[in-house]
Design a protein around this motif. Structure first.
Motif, short mmCIF file in Angstrom:
data_model
loop_
_atom_site.label_atom_id
_atom_site.label_comp_id
_atom_site.label_asym_id
_atom_site.label_seq_id
_atom_site.Cartn_x
_atom_site.Cartn_y
_atom_site.Cartn_z
N ALA A 1 0.85 -1.19 0.00
CA ALA A 1 0.00 0.00 0.00
C ALA A 1 0.88 1.24 0.00
O ALA A 1 1.81 1.35 0.80
CB ALA A 1 -0.91 0.00 1.22
N GLY A 2 0.60 2.16 -0.92
CA GLY A 2 1.39 3.39 -1.01
C GLY A 2 2.51 3.34 -2.02
O GLY A 2 3.13 4.37 -2.31
N ASP A 3 2.81 2.16 -2.59
CA ASP A 3 3.83 2.05 -3.63
C ASP A 3 3.35 2.72 -4.91
O ASP A 3 2.17 2.60 -5.29
CB ASP A 3 4.15 0.59 -3.95
CG ASP A 3 5.02 -0.07 -2.90
OD1 ASP A 3 5.50 0.65 -2.00
OD2 ASP A 3 5.21 -1.30 -2.99
N ILE A 4 4.26 3.39 -5.61
CA ILE A 4 3.92 3.95 -6.92
C ILE A 4 3.79 2.80 -7.91
O ILE A 4 4.66 1.94 -8.01
CB ILE A 4 4.99 4.94 -7.41
CG1 ILE A 4 5.05 6.16 -6.47
CG2 ILE A 4 4.69 5.40 -8.84
CD1 ILE A 4 6.15 7.15 -6.81
N ILE A 5 2.67 2.78 -8.65
CA ILE A 5 2.44 1.70 -9.62
C ILE A 5 2.42 2.21 -11.07
O ILE A 5 2.54 1.43 -12.01
CB ILE A 5 1.12 0.96 -9.33
CG1 ILE A 5 -0.06 1.94 -9.29
CG2 ILE A 5 1.22 0.20 -8.01
CD1 ILE A 5 -1.41 1.26 -9.13
N GLY A 6 2.26 3.52 -11.25
CA GLY A 6 2.21 4.06 -12.60
C GLY A 6 1.95 5.56 -12.59
O GLY A 6 2.03 6.20 -11.52
N TYR A 7 1.59 6.08 -13.78
CA TYR A 7 1.44 7.52 -13.93
C TYR A 7 0.20 7.83 -14.78
O TYR A 7 -0.12 7.10 -15.73
CB TYR A 7 2.70 8.11 -14.57
CG TYR A 7 3.93 7.86 -13.72
CD1 TYR A 7 4.35 8.77 -12.77
CD2 TYR A 7 4.64 6.65 -13.85
CE1 TYR A 7 5.46 8.50 -11.96
CE2 TYR A 7 5.74 6.38 -13.05
CZ TYR A 7 6.14 7.31 -12.10
OH TYR A 7 7.22 7.05 -11.30
N VAL A 8 -0.48 8.90 -14.41
CA VAL A 8 -1.76 9.26 -15.04
C VAL A 8 -1.59 9.49 -16.54
O VAL A 8 -0.61 10.11 -16.99
CB VAL A 8 -2.34 10.53 -14.39
CG1 VAL A 8 -3.57 11.01 -15.15
CG2 VAL A 8 -2.68 10.27 -12.93
N GLY A 9 -2.54 8.99 -17.29
CA GLY A 9 -2.52 9.19 -18.73
C GLY A 9 -3.92 9.21 -19.32
O GLY A 9 -4.91 9.44 -18.61
N ASP A 10 -4.01 8.93 -20.61
CA ASP A 10 -5.29 8.89 -21.32
C ASP A 10 -5.31 7.73 -22.31
O ASP A 10 -5.85 7.84 -23.41
CB ASP A 10 -5.58 10.22 -22.03
CG ASP A 10 -4.48 10.61 -23.03
OD1 ASP A 10 -3.45 9.91 -23.08
OD2 ASP A 10 -4.67 11.60 -23.75
N SER A 11 -4.73 6.63 -21.92
CA SER A 11 -4.65 5.47 -22.81
C SER A 11 -5.94 4.66 -22.78
O SER A 11 -6.64 4.61 -21.77
CB SER A 11 -3.45 4.59 -22.41
OG SER A 11 -3.62 4.07 -21.10
N GLY A 12 -6.25 4.03 -23.91
CA GLY A 12 -7.41 3.15 -23.95
C GLY A 12 -8.44 3.55 -24.99
O GLY A 12 -8.28 4.53 -25.72
N TYR A 13 -9.50 2.73 -25.06
CA TYR A 13 -10.59 2.90 -26.03
C TYR A 13 -10.10 2.63 -27.45
O TYR A 13 -10.43 3.37 -28.40
CB TYR A 13 -11.21 4.30 -25.95
CG TYR A 13 -12.23 4.47 -24.84
CD1 TYR A 13 -12.16 3.70 -23.69
CD2 TYR A 13 -13.26 5.40 -24.94
CE1 TYR A 13 -13.09 3.85 -22.67
CE2 TYR A 13 -14.19 5.55 -23.93
CZ TYR A 13 -14.11 4.78 -22.79
OH TYR A 13 -15.03 4.91 -21.79
N GLY A 14 -9.31 1.58 -27.61
CA GLY A 14 -8.84 1.24 -28.94
C GLY A 14 -7.71 0.23 -28.89
O GLY A 14 -7.39 -0.33 -27.83
N PRO A 15 -7.07 0.01 -30.03
CA PRO A 15 -5.94 -0.93 -30.08
C PRO A 15 -4.75 -0.40 -29.29
O PRO A 15 -4.70 0.78 -28.94
CB PRO A 15 -5.63 -1.03 -31.57
CG PRO A 15 -6.18 0.22 -32.16
CD PRO A 15 -7.38 0.58 -31.36
#
Length: 310
Positions: free
Chosen positions: A250-264
């Protein structure tokens, strides 16, 4: 006469210091070592404890919430989490509207008339059917601890997914209509924020799924120790080194905000940057995961955030 007395006292002091100087120094050292230093140490330690406690506090009225929850437990029996969660649901998790007297009143109604009367017209309809599962999650994420004799606070075992110091907007959009890939309902919450902001795991668990998904883009699914599935989607990228099967705290960084998805794979720009988060539970005898509204749970954790060093 007064002048002569003053001179006499000064002379006596000088004679005393001249004859007993080392005794006087020892007395001063003794007072500092035995009295002043311990008091200073206690004050410093107390200051450190207050900083630590700030990381555990639920919000500005945490003492009222704890007091009310424990009073309900003492007066009506049961468990403080049940009273707290039922009341928070009844006010749609608007924690800034918390009232200890109202919470105690709602607990009495809860005992006499049942939870339906407490919940009233809340929009959290699914809570009425899955109350025990919500309570179990809250119970896992927090506990009341005593940090001094007679003084208690709420200690968290989870974190809000956006770290301290970053701006965001978090609304309750669970169940909202979605059309990409066909008509469907939103199974989680969208936390709108800027691209590249670090995301942290709400709870500890094992990375069960990672990689591209048509709807979720770059996503991570973490299974916690109580078999709940925490789903984080639309990332720009993952934290380096994370892979399937890894244990995440809990509290570990797992990634970064983006806008990926809704397609290939690689699709971006279909919507504003944000974190999409879901909580899945598996009911006995069912093979599919049921997703519950994460809004109240995350609002419960909102003031317990990780400080990320840049």
């Amino acid at each position: 006469m007064l002048y002569i007395r003053k001179v006499s006292i000064r002379r006596l002091i000088k004679l005393f210091l001249a004859k007993y100087k080392w005794i006087f120094i020892f007395i001063i050292f003794f007072i500092f070592a035995i009295i002043i230093f311990p008091i200073s140490l206690v004050m410093l330690t107390a200051g450190g404890d207050s900083i630590e406690r700030d990381e555990l506090i639920i919000h500005s009225a945490e003492e009222d919430m704890i007091d009310a929850a424990l009073r309900c437990e003492e007066k009506f029996g049961g468990y403080w989490i049940e009273y707290l969660v039922s009341y928070l649901v009844s006010i749609d998790f608007q924690i800034n509207q918390f009232s200890s007297s109202e919470m105690i009143d709602s607990a009495e109604i809860y005992q006499k008339l049942g939870r339906k009367e407490v919940l009233g017209n809340t929009k959290y309809k699914t809570y009425k059917d899955m109350e025990k599962y919500y309570c179990m999650i809250y119970d896992d994420l927090a506990e009341i601890v005593e940090y001094e004799e007679g003084k208690k606070t709420i200690k968290y075992h989870g974190y809000y997914p956006i770290p301290e110091g970053y701006e965001y907007t978090h609304n309750d959009d669970f169940g909202a209509d979605r059309t990409f890939g066909g008509d469907r309902h939103h199974k989680g919450n969208d936390i709108m924020t800027k691209r590249g902001i670090p995301l942290v795991a709400v709870t500890s668990g094992i990375v069960e799924r990672i990689g591209w998904e048509k709807l979720g883009g770059w996503r991570i699914g973490i299974r916690d120790s109580n078999n709940r599935y925490w789903y984080y989607a639309h990332m720009e990228e993952y934290e380096k080194g994370i892979d399937r099967g890894d244990r995440i705290k809990a509290g570990d960084i797992i990634g970064y905000v983006g806008d990926s998805g809704y397609g290939p794979e690689g699709t971006t720009g279909k919507f504003a940057t944000h974190l999409h988060i879901q909580i899945g539970v598996e009911f006995p005898g069912e093979k599919e995961i049921t997703y519950i509204n994460p809004y109240g749970i995350l609002k419960f954790l909102e003031n317990n955030k990780v400080v990320v060093e840049e």
